[in-house]
Scaffold this motif. Structure first.
Motif, PDB file in Angstrom:
ATOM      1  N   LEU A   1       1.429   2.447   9.663  1.00  0.00           N
ATOM      2  CA  LEU A   1       2.102   2.525   8.446  1.00  0.00           C
ATOM      3  C   LEU A   1       2.353   3.760   8.043  1.00  0.00           C
ATOM      4  CD1 LEU A   1      -0.394   0.193   6.440  1.00  0.00           C
ATOM      5  CD2 LEU A   1       1.818  -0.443   7.321  1.00  0.00           C
ATOM      6  N   GLY A   2       2.572   4.930   8.531  1.00  0.00           N
ATOM      7  CA  GLY A   2       2.735   6.111   8.207  1.00  0.00           C
ATOM      8  C   GLY A   2       1.783   6.805   7.124  1.00  0.00           C
ATOM      9  N   ILE A   3       0.427   6.489   7.326  1.00  0.00           N
ATOM     10  CA  ILE A   3      -0.389   7.055   6.075  1.00  0.00           C
ATOM     11  C   ILE A   3      -1.298   7.860   6.856  1.00  0.00           C
ATOM     12  CG2 ILE A   3      -2.116   6.158   4.512  1.00  0.00           C
ATOM     13  CD1 ILE A   3      -0.924   3.271   4.590  1.00  0.00           C
ATOM     14  N   ASP A   4      -1.705   9.076   5.798  1.00  0.00           N
ATOM     15  CA  ASP A   4      -2.783   9.911   6.346  1.00  0.00           C
ATOM     16  C   ASP A   4      -3.994   9.403   6.669  1.00  0.00           C
ATOM     17  OD1 ASP A   4      -3.471  12.916   6.322  1.00  0.00           O
ATOM     18  OD2 ASP A   4      -4.978  12.012   5.233  1.00  0.00           O
ATOM     19  N   VAL A   5      -4.467   9.700   7.913  1.00  0.00           N
ATOM     20  CA  VAL A   5      -5.972   9.205   8.486  1.00  0.00           C
ATOM     21  C   VAL A   5      -7.211   9.364   7.197  1.00  0.00           C
ATOM     22  CG1 VAL A   5      -7.866   9.535   9.938  1.00  0.00           C
ATOM     23  CG2 VAL A   5      -5.361   9.842  10.791  1.00  0.00           C
ATOM     24  N   ASP A   6      -7.272  10.369   6.654  1.00  0.00           N
ATOM     25  CA  ASP A   6      -8.101  10.236   5.432  1.00  0.00           C
ATOM     26  C   ASP A   6      -7.808   9.635   4.205  1.00  0.00           C
ATOM     27  OD1 ASP A   6      -9.448  12.536   6.684  1.00  0.00           O
ATOM     28  OD2 ASP A   6      -8.454  14.346   5.558  1.00  0.00           O
ATOM     29  N   GLN A   7      -6.544   9.032   3.839  1.00  0.00           N
ATOM     30  CA  GLN A   7      -6.423   8.130   3.044  1.00  0.00           C
ATOM     31  C   GLN A   7      -6.651   6.742   3.455  1.00  0.00           C
ATOM     32  OE1 GLN A   7      -1.923   9.147   2.546  1.00  0.00           O
ATOM     33  NE2 GLN A   7      -2.244   8.062   0.450  1.00  0.00           N
ATOM     34  N   VAL A   8      -6.563   6.710   4.681  1.00  0.00           N
ATOM     35  CA  VAL A   8      -6.812   5.023   5.207  1.00  0.00           C
ATOM     36  C   VAL A   8      -8.607   4.899   5.363  1.00  0.00           C
ATOM     37  CG1 VAL A   8      -6.881   3.506   7.277  1.00  0.00           C
ATOM     38  CG2 VAL A   8      -4.787   5.197   6.788  1.00  0.00           C
ATOM     39  N   GLU A   9      -9.067   6.147   5.637  1.00  0.00           N
ATOM     40  CA  GLU A   9     -10.720   6.042   5.604  1.00  0.00           C
ATOM     41  C   GLU A   9     -11.078   5.798   4.098  1.00  0.00           C
ATOM     42  OE1 GLU A   9     -12.004   9.661   7.383  1.00  0.00           O
ATOM     43  OE2 GLU A   9     -11.690   8.844   9.509  1.00  0.00           O
ATOM     44  N   GLU A  10     -10.595   6.445   3.289  1.00  0.00           N
ATOM     45  CA  GLU A  10     -11.043   6.332   1.654  1.00  0.00           C
ATOM     46  C   GLU A  10     -10.525   4.674   1.186  1.00  0.00           C
ATOM     47  OE1 GLU A  10      -9.161   9.235  -0.630  1.00  0.00           O
ATOM     48  OE2 GLU A  10     -10.174  10.832   0.393  1.00  0.00           O
ATOM     49  N   LEU A  11      -9.650   4.346   2.008  1.00  0.00           N
ATOM     50  CA  LEU A  11      -9.087   2.755   1.401  1.00  0.00           C
ATOM     51  C   LEU A  11      -9.851   1.933   2.150  1.00  0.00           C
ATOM     52  CD1 LEU A  11      -5.265   1.723   1.379  1.00  0.00           C
ATOM     53  CD2 LEU A  11      -7.137   0.116   2.356  1.00  0.00           C
ATOM     54  N   PHE A  12     -10.368   2.048   3.543  1.00  0.00           N
ATOM     55  CA  PHE A  12     -11.318   1.006   3.842  1.00  0.00           C
ATOM     56  C   PHE A  12     -12.558   0.981   3.226  1.00  0.00           C
ATOM     57  CE2 PHE A  12      -9.336   1.529   8.657  1.00  0.00           C
ATOM     58  CZ  PHE A  12      -8.421   0.468   8.298  1.00  0.00           C
ATOM     59  N   VAL A  13     -13.231   2.223   2.935  1.00  0.00           N
ATOM     60  CA  VAL A  13     -14.262   2.257   2.182  1.00  0.00           C
ATOM     61  C   VAL A  13     -14.331   1.592   0.835  1.00  0.00           C
ATOM     62  CG1 VAL A  13     -16.060   3.704   0.890  1.00  0.00           C
ATOM     63  CG2 VAL A  13     -15.350   4.507   3.231  1.00  0.00           C
ATOM     64  N   ARG A  14     -13.356   1.624   0.056  1.00  0.00           N
ATOM     65  CA  ARG A  14     -13.007   0.881  -1.156  1.00  0.00           C
ATOM     66  C   ARG A  14     -12.939  -0.588  -1.206  1.00  0.00           C
ATOM     67  NH1 ARG A  14      -9.062  -0.337  -5.063  1.00  0.00           N
ATOM     68  NH2 ARG A  14      -7.390   0.050  -3.574  1.00  0.00           N
TER      69      ARG A  14
END
Length: 262
Positions: free
Chosen positions: A243-256
């Motif tokens: 999806l062209g998203i930063d890894v840290d962004q994805v990790e935060e999104l998963f947690v939420r």
């Protein structure tokens, strides 16, 4: 039936008129009877007689019109809107899902649409051209076939988001449906335009799939993209590049999403 008319569905169910000339019919009661759907019309036949509605007169499908408790307790009904929404007929067929898709297909299959696919692929805008195409509503998907031979299957349970926007279509400003889905493991957007009435009906069909991803949590567009990708089989580790998203962004999104039991 007329020579160019074909029977699509013949089932039983119940129906009523919820709005007449813009006025809610609070005393409306369900009538049990037969529902006959053809490529040209829908016929509702009950103990009080039969009513025939040309498919060309249906301007919109969908929406809740719970004019009284008898209607509100029925979870699955189709609202057929006529005359700018001033008149509304509710139909609740016995085999709701099959009849729903049959109705959408009868309403849309004869329409000539213009299609851009893929308009966006992997988050990158593509230089594809608009070309004529046809739409077919099936049990679990919407199929789009273009004159050049391109075939696009949009699974209803694989739709990330649907938006409407005005875009230049062959040098003319027109309403366009922008539907996000996956194609061969890649996140894509397909753009579809056409007559205003048909575009509205197609959008309501695509939103059936869009709403399947909705939860009590207010999901952002990016949330939906991630969930759609996961559902279509993309590995969680591949989501950032997919999806062209930063890894840290994805990790935060998963947690939420996990915290909210999504």
């Amino acid at each position: 039936m007329k020579p160019d008319e074909t029977k699509v569905a013949d089932t039983r169910g119940r129906f009523l008129q919820a709005l007449r000339d813009g006025r809610e019919l609070n005393d409306a009661a369900w009538t049990n009877g037969r529902m006959l759907l053809s490529t040209r019309r829908i016929v509702l036949a009950g103990t009080g007689g039969k009513r025939t509605f040309p498919l060309s007169a249906i301007e919109r499908v969908g929406g809740r019109f719970d004019v009284n408790q008898r209607v509100a307790t029925v979870s699955d009904y189709l609202a057929l809107q006529f005359d700018g929404g001033e008149n509304v007929i509710l139909v609740a067929p016995a085999d709701y899902e099959a009849f729903e898709m049959d109705l959408y297909d009868a309403l849309l299959s004869s329409t000539k649409f213009l299609v851009r696919h893929p308009a966006v692929e992997g988050g990158v805008v593509q230089n594809t051209e608009w070309e004529p195409g046809r739409v077919k509503a099936e049990a679990e998907s919407v199929s789009v076939a273009t004159v050049s031979g391109t075939f696009v299957e949009i699974r209803l349970d694989d739709i990330g988001d649907t938006d409407m926007g005005r875009r230049t279509v062959r040098e003319e400003q027109r309403e366009v449906i922008e539907v996000e889905h996956s194609d061969d493991g890649t996140s894509v957007e397909t753009y579809i335009s056409g007559p205003e009435r048909a575009v509205g009906i197609l959008r309501s069909l695509l939103q059936i799939g869009d709403e399947q991803t909705e939860t009590s949590l207010d999901l952002s567009r990016q949330d939906k993209q991630v969930l759609m990708a996961l559902y279509s089989g993309v590995s969680p580790f591949d989501i950032p590049s997919f999806l062209g998203i930063d890894v840290d962004q994805v990790e935060e999104l998963f947690v939420r999403l996990i915290d909210h039991d999504v």
